[in-house]
Write a protein that holds these residues in place. Structure first.
Motif, PDB file in Angstrom:
ATOM      1  N   THR A  10       0.847  -1.203   0.000  1.00 42.91           N
ATOM      2  CA  THR A  10       0.000   0.000   0.000  1.00 42.91           C
ATOM      3  C   THR A  10       0.869   1.236   0.000  1.00 42.91           C
ATOM      4  O   THR A  10       1.997   1.204   0.503  1.00 42.91           O
ATOM      5  N   PRO A  11       0.358   2.341  -0.525  1.00 45.52           N
ATOM      6  CA  PRO A  11       1.108   3.588  -0.388  1.00 45.52           C
ATOM      7  C   PRO A  11       1.161   3.960   1.091  1.00 45.52           C
ATOM      8  O   PRO A  11       0.368   3.433   1.887  1.00 45.52           O
ATOM      9  N   PRO A  12       2.090   4.848   1.486  1.00 42.01           N
ATOM     10  CA  PRO A  12       2.111   5.248   2.905  1.00 42.01           C
ATOM     11  C   PRO A  12       0.741   5.804   3.323  1.00 42.01           C
ATOM     12  O   PRO A  12       0.181   6.653   2.636  1.00 42.01           O
ATOM     13  N   ARG A  13       0.211   5.285   4.395  1.00 44.15           N
ATOM     14  CA  ARG A  13      -1.125   5.670   4.872  1.00 44.15           C
ATOM     15  C   ARG A  13      -1.138   5.639   6.383  1.00 44.15           C
ATOM     16  O   ARG A  13      -0.327   4.943   6.992  1.00 44.15           O
ATOM     17  N   LEU A  14      -2.120   6.282   6.985  1.00 47.08           N
ATOM     18  CA  LEU A  14      -2.270   6.210   8.438  1.00 47.08           C
ATOM     19  C   LEU A  14      -3.257   5.105   8.793  1.00 47.08           C
ATOM     20  O   LEU A  14      -4.359   5.041   8.249  1.00 47.08           O
ATOM     21  N   TYR A  15      -2.823   4.247   9.712  1.00 38.85           N
ATOM     22  CA  TYR A  15      -3.692   3.155  10.187  1.00 38.85           C
ATOM     23  C   TYR A  15      -3.798   3.189  11.708  1.00 38.85           C
ATOM     24  O   TYR A  15      -4.129   2.174  12.309  1.00 38.85           O
ATOM     25  N   ARG A  16      -3.443   4.338  12.339  1.00 34.76           N
ATOM     26  CA  ARG A  16      -3.271   4.338  13.791  1.00 34.76           C
ATOM     27  C   ARG A  16      -4.493   3.819  14.546  1.00 34.76           C
ATOM     28  O   ARG A  16      -4.394   3.030  15.475  1.00 34.76           O
ATOM     29  N   SER A  17      -5.677   4.271  14.153  1.00 32.81           N
ATOM     30  CA  SER A  17      -6.881   3.861  14.868  1.00 32.81           C
ATOM     31  C   SER A  17      -7.915   3.381  13.864  1.00 32.81           C
ATOM     32  O   SER A  17      -8.111   3.994  12.821  1.00 32.81           O
ATOM     33  N   LYS A  18      -8.556   2.255  14.207  1.00 33.88           N
ATOM     34  CA  LYS A  18      -9.577   1.700  13.301  1.00 33.88           C
ATOM     35  C   LYS A  18     -10.853   1.551  14.119  1.00 33.88           C
ATOM     36  O   LYS A  18     -10.965   0.640  14.963  1.00 33.88           O
ATOM     37  N   LEU A  19     -11.770   2.465  13.905  1.00 27.18           N
ATOM     38  CA  LEU A  19     -13.008   2.485  14.700  1.00 27.18           C
ATOM     39  C   LEU A  19     -14.056   1.553  14.096  1.00 27.18           C
ATOM     40  O   LEU A  19     -14.418   1.670  12.930  1.00 27.18           O
ATOM     41  N   PHE A  20     -14.548   0.629  14.929  1.00 24.80           N
ATOM     42  CA  PHE A  20     -15.598  -0.299  14.493  1.00 24.80           C
ATOM     43  C   PHE A  20     -16.973   0.289  14.775  1.00 24.80           C
ATOM     44  O   PHE A  20     -17.229   0.786  15.871  1.00 24.80           O
ATOM     45  N   VAL A  21     -17.849   0.219  13.766  1.00 25.82           N
ATOM     46  CA  VAL A  21     -19.213   0.711  13.927  1.00 25.82           C
ATOM     47  C   VAL A  21     -20.160  -0.380  13.421  1.00 25.82           C
ATOM     48  O   VAL A  21     -20.058  -0.795  12.260  1.00 25.82           O
ATOM     49  N   PRO A  22     -21.078  -0.863  14.273  1.00 22.51           N
ATOM     50  CA  PRO A  22     -21.994  -1.912  13.804  1.00 22.51           C
ATOM     51  C   PRO A  22     -22.859  -1.411  12.640  1.00 22.51           C
ATOM     52  O   PRO A  22     -23.375  -0.284  12.682  1.00 22.51           O
ATOM     53  N   SER A  24     -25.712  -2.093  11.905  1.00 22.57           N
ATOM     54  CA  SER A  24     -27.113  -1.904  12.296  1.00 22.57           C
ATOM     55  C   SER A  24     -27.327  -0.564  13.024  1.00 22.57           C
ATOM     56  O   SER A  24     -28.464  -0.176  13.275  1.00 22.57           O
ATOM     57  N   GLN A  25     -26.255   0.137  13.372  1.00 18.65           N
ATOM     58  CA  GLN A  25     -26.362   1.375  14.179  1.00 18.65           C
ATOM     59  C   GLN A  25     -26.098   2.602  13.306  1.00 18.65           C
ATOM     60  O   GLN A  25     -25.059   3.255  13.440  1.00 18.65           O
ATOM     61  N   THR A  26     -27.037   2.928  12.435  1.00 16.31           N
ATOM     62  CA  THR A  26     -26.804   4.014  11.462  1.00 16.31           C
ATOM     63  C   THR A  26     -26.551   5.357  12.152  1.00 16.31           C
ATOM     64  O   THR A  26     -25.887   6.221  11.587  1.00 16.31           O
ATOM     65  N   LYS A  27     -27.079   5.505  13.367  1.00 19.78           N
ATOM     66  CA  LYS A  27     -26.917   6.804  14.048  1.00 19.78           C
ATOM     67  C   LYS A  27     -25.447   7.145  14.335  1.00 19.78           C
ATOM     68  O   LYS A  27     -25.108   8.297  14.555  1.00 19.78           O
ATOM     69  N   PHE A  28     -24.580   6.134  14.309  1.00 21.19           N
ATOM     70  CA  PHE A  28     -23.161   6.404  14.586  1.00 21.19           C
ATOM     71  C   PHE A  28     -22.324   6.668  13.326  1.00 21.19           C
ATOM     72  O   PHE A  28     -21.151   7.014  13.418  1.00 21.19           O
ATOM     73  N   PHE A  29     -22.927   6.474  12.145  1.00 21.85           N
ATOM     74  CA  PHE A  29     -22.121   6.544  10.907  1.00 21.85           C
ATOM     75  C   PHE A  29     -21.511   7.935  10.682  1.00 21.85           C
ATOM     76  O   PHE A  29     -20.317   8.064  10.448  1.00 21.85           O
ATOM     77  N   GLU A  30     -22.365   8.969  10.734  1.00 25.34           N
ATOM     78  CA  GLU A  30     -21.887  10.340  10.436  1.00 25.34           C
ATOM     79  C   GLU A  30     -20.835  10.762  11.446  1.00 25.34           C
ATOM     80  O   GLU A  30     -19.843  11.404  11.093  1.00 25.34           O
ATOM     81  N   LYS A  31     -21.081  10.403  12.704  1.00 27.13           N
ATOM     82  CA  LYS A  31     -20.147  10.770  13.762  1.00 27.13           C
ATOM     83  C   LYS A  31     -18.777  10.116  13.527  1.00 27.13           C
ATOM     84  O   LYS A  31     -17.730  10.754  13.691  1.00 27.13           O
ATOM     85  N   ALA A  33     -17.612   9.207  10.661  1.00 28.27           N
ATOM     86  CA  ALA A  33     -17.021   9.804   9.453  1.00 28.27           C
ATOM     87  C   ALA A  33     -16.358  11.146   9.782  1.00 28.27           C
ATOM     88  O   ALA A  33     -15.344  11.503   9.191  1.00 28.27           O
ATOM     89  N   ALA A  34     -16.930  11.873  10.743  1.00 28.77           N
ATOM     90  CA  ALA A  34     -16.399  13.206  11.068  1.00 28.77           C
ATOM     91  C   ALA A  34     -15.368  13.145  12.196  1.00 28.77           C
ATOM     92  O   ALA A  34     -14.724  14.146  12.507  1.00 28.77           O
ATOM     93  N   GLY A  35     -15.204  11.987  12.822  1.00 30.46           N
ATOM     94  CA  GLY A  35     -14.339  11.877  14.007  1.00 30.46           C
ATOM     95  C   GLY A  35     -12.866  11.718  13.672  1.00 30.46           C
ATOM     96  O   GLY A  35     -12.466  11.772  12.508  1.00 30.46           O
ATOM     97  N   PRO A  36     -12.037  11.495  14.720  1.00 28.18           N
ATOM     98  CA  PRO A  36     -10.578  11.487  14.526  1.00 28.18           C
ATOM     99  C   PRO A  36      -9.961  10.135  14.128  1.00 28.18           C
ATOM    100  O   PRO A  36      -8.740  10.036  14.031  1.00 28.18           O
ATOM    101  N   ALA A  37     -10.766   9.097  13.889  1.00 34.69           N
ATOM    102  CA  ALA A  37     -10.168   7.791  13.541  1.00 34.69           C
ATOM    103  C   ALA A  37      -9.538   7.849  12.151  1.00 34.69           C
ATOM    104  O   ALA A  37     -10.083   8.482  11.248  1.00 34.69           O
TER     105      ALA A  37
END
Ligand code: GLV
Ligand code: MG
Length: 328
Positions: A10-22, A24-31, A33-37
């Protein structure tokens, strides 16, 4: 160096944090996407109940097309090859998930053939859908079989970009007598020798050391990035930090966050410390200076700098630039 070069896939990329979102929980998707992960992983596997799988798949397909994921990597964990959700997950994501999908994460991979089969499905569906961007693969090493066949798995698909360690399923597969996900176990200890003049001490050992070390070694031997998996007790920030530090030292470039509070911790640990960045910058400046003066050897503060430390310095400085670009 070997005559066989190892090229990072892969090209150099950041993988420091990988946030899991179920899924089935659509209410967490936008958050998310906008968060620091650095990476968001939309989950179709263990965080989704069997009765919700179809709905979760539809939610994820819609979100891949509609949500603004910014400059994050966006991946989806599908269901395992022993379920009849698996092929439907792959086909739906590849045919309808749009170009924003970066990679598909395959859990519980046991053999190279498992990955080969998923690659075949992705390749067919991508060709049918006329996809332009190559979809990558991520594998979770989380079974005794998967660890045993790890080199074969690494060779099974050119799409494979990252290996992840899944402590919970790994422990279950090996019959390990522990229910901690990624933490210590008070019974996995050594006692110091008996000695007349001092009390015996109990030394805790790291029960995850071997599979993690082996995963890091196999990944790097194939140009693949190793990532540490979950730390279950999300109220234990110190435990997370200590675990993440150990795996960073072994070579992992990041860690899962199974709770949003773990994102900042992972970003913190997998960001090179300021002291290291300063030293790396000084090494590169010394290298430039001695090249300009036409000197062969590079030295810093009276100490000779070798080619390996220059390569390490380049990696650190490049990573820091990516982090600064992300947070700017
Ligand atoms: C992750 O999937 C794990 O099993 O720990
Ligand atoms: Mg698992």
């Amino acid at each position: 160096m070997s005559f066989t070069p190892i090229e990072r896939r892969t090209p150099p990329r950041l993988y420091r944090s990988k946030l899991f979102v179920p899924g089935s929980q659509t209410k967490f998707f936008e958050k998310a996407a906008a968060g620091p992960a650095d990476v968001v992983c939309l989950d179709l596997e263990d965080a989704v109940a069997p009765g919700d799988k179809d709905k979760a798949r539809d939610n994820i397909v819609a979100a891949l097309n509609d949500v603004n994921w910014g400059n994050k990597l966006v991946t989806v964990r599908i269901n395992g090859l022993d379920t009849n959700f698996c092929y439907r997950d792959v086909i739906a994501l590849v045919e309808k998930g749009g170009e924003r999908l970066d990679a598909i994460m395959v859990p519980k991979v046991g053999t190279g053939a498992d990955l080969y089969a998923i690659d075949m499905l992705i390749t067919q569906a991508s060709s049918f859908a006329g996809r332009k961007k190559q979809i990558g693969l991520e594998v979770i090493i989380e079974s005794a079989m998967g660890l045993g066949n790890i080199d074969e798995i690494c060779r099974a698909s050119k799409r494979l970009e990252t290996l992840h360690f899944g402590a919970a399923d790994y422990a279950a597969s090996q019959g390990m007598r522990t229910t901690n996900i990624g933490g210590g176990n008070a019974d996995y200890v050594m006692l110091t020798d008996t000695a007349p003049d001092r009390a015996r001490e109990r030394h805790w050992n790291d029960l995850w050391h071997f599979p993690l070390f082996r995963m890091c070694q196999a990944a790097r031997a194939h140009g693949i990035v190793p990532i540490d998996g979950p730390f279950g007790d999300y109220s234990d920030a110190d435990g997370f930090r200590v675990q993440a530090n150990r795996t960073a030292i072994l070579g992992c470039e990041g860690k899962w966050a199974i709770h949003p509070s773990q994102v900042a911790l992972a970003n913190e640990i997998f960001t090179p410390p300021e002291k290291e960045v300063k030293r790396a910058e000084a090494i590169l400046a010394a290298m430039k200076d001695s090249h300009e003066k036409g000197l062969g050897a590079v030295s810093l503060n009276g100490v000779l700098i070798d080619a390996a430390s220059i390569r390490q310095a380049q990696v650190i400085v490049q990573q820091m630039k990516m982090i600064q670009a992300r947070t700017a």
